[in-house]
Design an enzyme around this catalytic site. Structure first.
Site, short mmCIF file in Angstrom:
data_model
loop_
_atom_site.label_atom_id
_atom_site.label_comp_id
_atom_site.label_asym_id
_atom_site.label_seq_id
_atom_site.Cartn_x
_atom_site.Cartn_y
_atom_site.Cartn_z
CG PHE A 147 -6.37 -20.74 -31.39
CD1 PHE A 147 -6.61 -19.78 -30.69
CD2 PHE A 147 -5.28 -20.13 -33.01
CE1 PHE A 147 -5.51 -19.08 -30.79
CE2 PHE A 147 -4.32 -19.93 -32.57
CZ PHE A 147 -4.23 -19.09 -31.28
CG ASP A 233 -7.08 -20.06 -39.63
OD1 ASP A 233 -6.27 -20.49 -40.53
OD2 ASP A 233 -7.81 -19.73 -38.89
CE LYS A 275 0.35 -21.85 -35.31
NZ LYS A 275 -0.69 -22.19 -36.07
C1 LIG Z 1 -1.70 -20.39 -35.38
C2 LIG Z 1 -3.05 -20.33 -35.84
C3 LIG Z 1 -3.31 -19.26 -36.25
C4 LIG Z 1 -2.29 -18.09 -35.32
O1 LIG Z 1 -0.99 -18.13 -35.92
P1 LIG Z 1 -0.06 -16.94 -35.30
O2 LIG Z 1 1.37 -17.03 -36.60
O3 LIG Z 1 -0.02 -17.26 -34.28
O4 LIG Z 1 -0.74 -15.56 -35.49
C5 LIG Z 1 -4.03 -18.89 -36.90
N1 LIG Z 1 -5.20 -20.18 -37.12
C6 LIG Z 1 -4.49 -21.40 -37.12
C7 LIG Z 1 -5.88 -22.58 -37.29
C8 LIG Z 1 -3.99 -22.24 -35.91
O5 LIG Z 1 -3.18 -22.55 -35.66
#
Ligand SMILES: *Cc1c(COP(=O)(O)O)cnc(C)c1O
Length: 423
Positions: A147, A233, A275
């Site tokens: 994700f 990520d 986040k």
């Molecule tokens: C939440 C998330 C995203 C996307 O972040 P948004 O602020 O919702 O666009 C990307 N990578 C990971 C691993 C995430 O958990």
């Protein structure tokens, strides 16, 4: 005009969202109105433990006074300049954040998806300009069940039918391999057009999949041997969530990205954060890299009106200070071990597996993935004062704010145990 806030019932608030909002989410039926630390309250004043922390955006706890202070202070001074001009906070934040995470440069954006897009663009451009890949041939390796967000390019790299179906045509140049599979990675790295491997150090949305020990270090070494960027990520795993400042820090919970202990710390070529970099107070995301990579982006080639705005910078500065000053990485490490041991001690036949790292945890429910058991458990947890959400079928993530105490964890485990015994 009459204001509706505070006179609404939860039912009315849900009806409004249902009628006027696009149905792109399926929320648990609870309407939150206030938050403080590990707690949130609904419109009727019921209090809940937040065991989702807004997908790990609220690691520092809801409405942390220091972060809110930074927000309100800056909000009265200057909020947005665009990057057409310098602003008086951006440079200070950039210095602080790059030293904090151990990189030469940062590129600030707003949402996680934007930061992932930025990393993709950066990796491709590096591939053409530094690695010498010929025009439009660059490829990026992603993992199955990843994700990384919701843009067209990012869902092009997804294998989740809900995320993909009827959103094509998709962005080319994507290679998909199973997660935690070094052989598959090595094989795909043979392709000279590969510029990057983008990976979550722990797959959060997929259900908190922790890879084998050594997977990340070996993957990074493989990438290095083929002159391919290793891109982490850490939008969900970063900022102390998994018991270290970054999940790539391994088992070190010193709260700093320590080059001192190369045995446990893997330095990604590109680091993506979002986040909790703002404590969930304001959308802030960022891409980090050293000069030899970041220098391929030149004026006019990438940007965002809100990226690097002074409000975001002040908020993120405070949010990162809180992580250090309150020793949240260390806390997440200790309390995570404790939470997992207590969940296992419940001994419920409904819990097939407890897994996770730090305070990013999940229980796998002993039922078929398409059954409603996990959802029904979450409804009962809600009625008993704890908010959690199923992810991908029968997996429930338990990720409270990192400011939770051990006795609060005890209370929560009691709630979870009681609810499971009803099923
Ligand atoms: C939440 C998330 C995203 C996307 O972040 P948004 O602020 O919702 O666009 C990307 N990578 C990971 C691993 C995430 O958990």
């Amino acid at each position: 005009m009459e204001t509706m806030t505070n006179t609404l019932t939860s039912k009315q608030a849900m009806d409004l969202e249902d009628q006027y909002g696009a149905h792109n989410y399926h929320p648990l039926p609870v309407v939150l109105d206030r938050g403080e630390g590990v707690f949130v309250w609904d419109l009727e004043g019921n209090k809940y433990f937040d065991f989702l922390s807004s997908y790990s955006a609220v690691n520092q706890g809801h409405c942390h006074p220091r972060i809110i202070g930074a927000l309100t202070g800056q909000a009265q001074k200057l909020t947005l300049t665009s990057r057409a001009f310098y602003n008086s906070v951006l440079g200070e934040f950039e210095k602080y954040a790059t030293e904090y995470f151990g990189f030469d440069k940062i590129l600030p954006m707003n949402t996680g998806a934007e930061a992932v897009e930025t990393a993709i663009k950066l990796a491709r451009k590096w591939g053409y300009e530094k690695k010498g890949i010929s025009e439009n041939q660059a490829k990026i390796i992603f993992c199955e069940n990843n994700f990384h967000g919701r843009t067209v390019t990012i869902v092009s790299a997804s294998n989740d039918p809900d995320a993909r179906n009827n959103f094509g045509p998709f962005t080319p140049g994507i290679i998909s391999i199973p997660y935690n599979d070094l052989n598959a990675l090595a094989k795909e790295l043979e392709d000279e057009n590969v510029c990057a491997f983008i990976v979550e150090p722990i797959q959060g949305e997929a259900g908190v999949f922790v890879p084998d020990e050594g997977f990340l270090a070996k993957a990074q070494a493989l990438c290095k041997s083929k002159n391919v960027l290793f891109v982490a990520d850490e939008v969900q795993t970063g900022i102390a969530r998994t018991g270290s400042l970054l999940a790539v820090c391994g088992d070190c919970s010193c709260g700093k990205t320590c080059e001192k202990d190369p045995k446990t710390y893997i330095q990604p070529d590109v680091l993506i954060l979002g986040k909790a970099i703002s404590g969930g107070v304001f959308p802030v995301s960022a891409v980090f890299a050293n000069n030899d990579i970041m220098e391929v982006i030149r004026p006019g080639e990438h940007g965002s009106t809100f990226g690097g705005n002074p409000l975001a910078c002040k908020v993120a500065l405070a949010a990162l200070e809180v992580v250090k000053d309150e020793n949240l990485a260390h806390k997440a490490n200790e309390l995570g071990k404790y939470l997992r041991s207590q969940l296992e001690a419940i001994g419920s036949p409904l819990i097939k597996l407890v897994r996770g790292k730090g305070l990013l945890n999940a229980i796998v429910i002993n039922d078929t993935p398409d059954s409603k058991t996990a959802w029904n458990i979450c409804l009962r947890l809600k009625e008993n004062g704890l908010l959690a959400k199923p992810t991908h079928g029968n997996i429930i993530r338990f990720a409270p704010p990192l400011v939770i105490t051990q006795s609060q964890i005890d209370e929560c485990v009691t709630i979870i145990g009681n609810v499971l015994s009803e099923f």
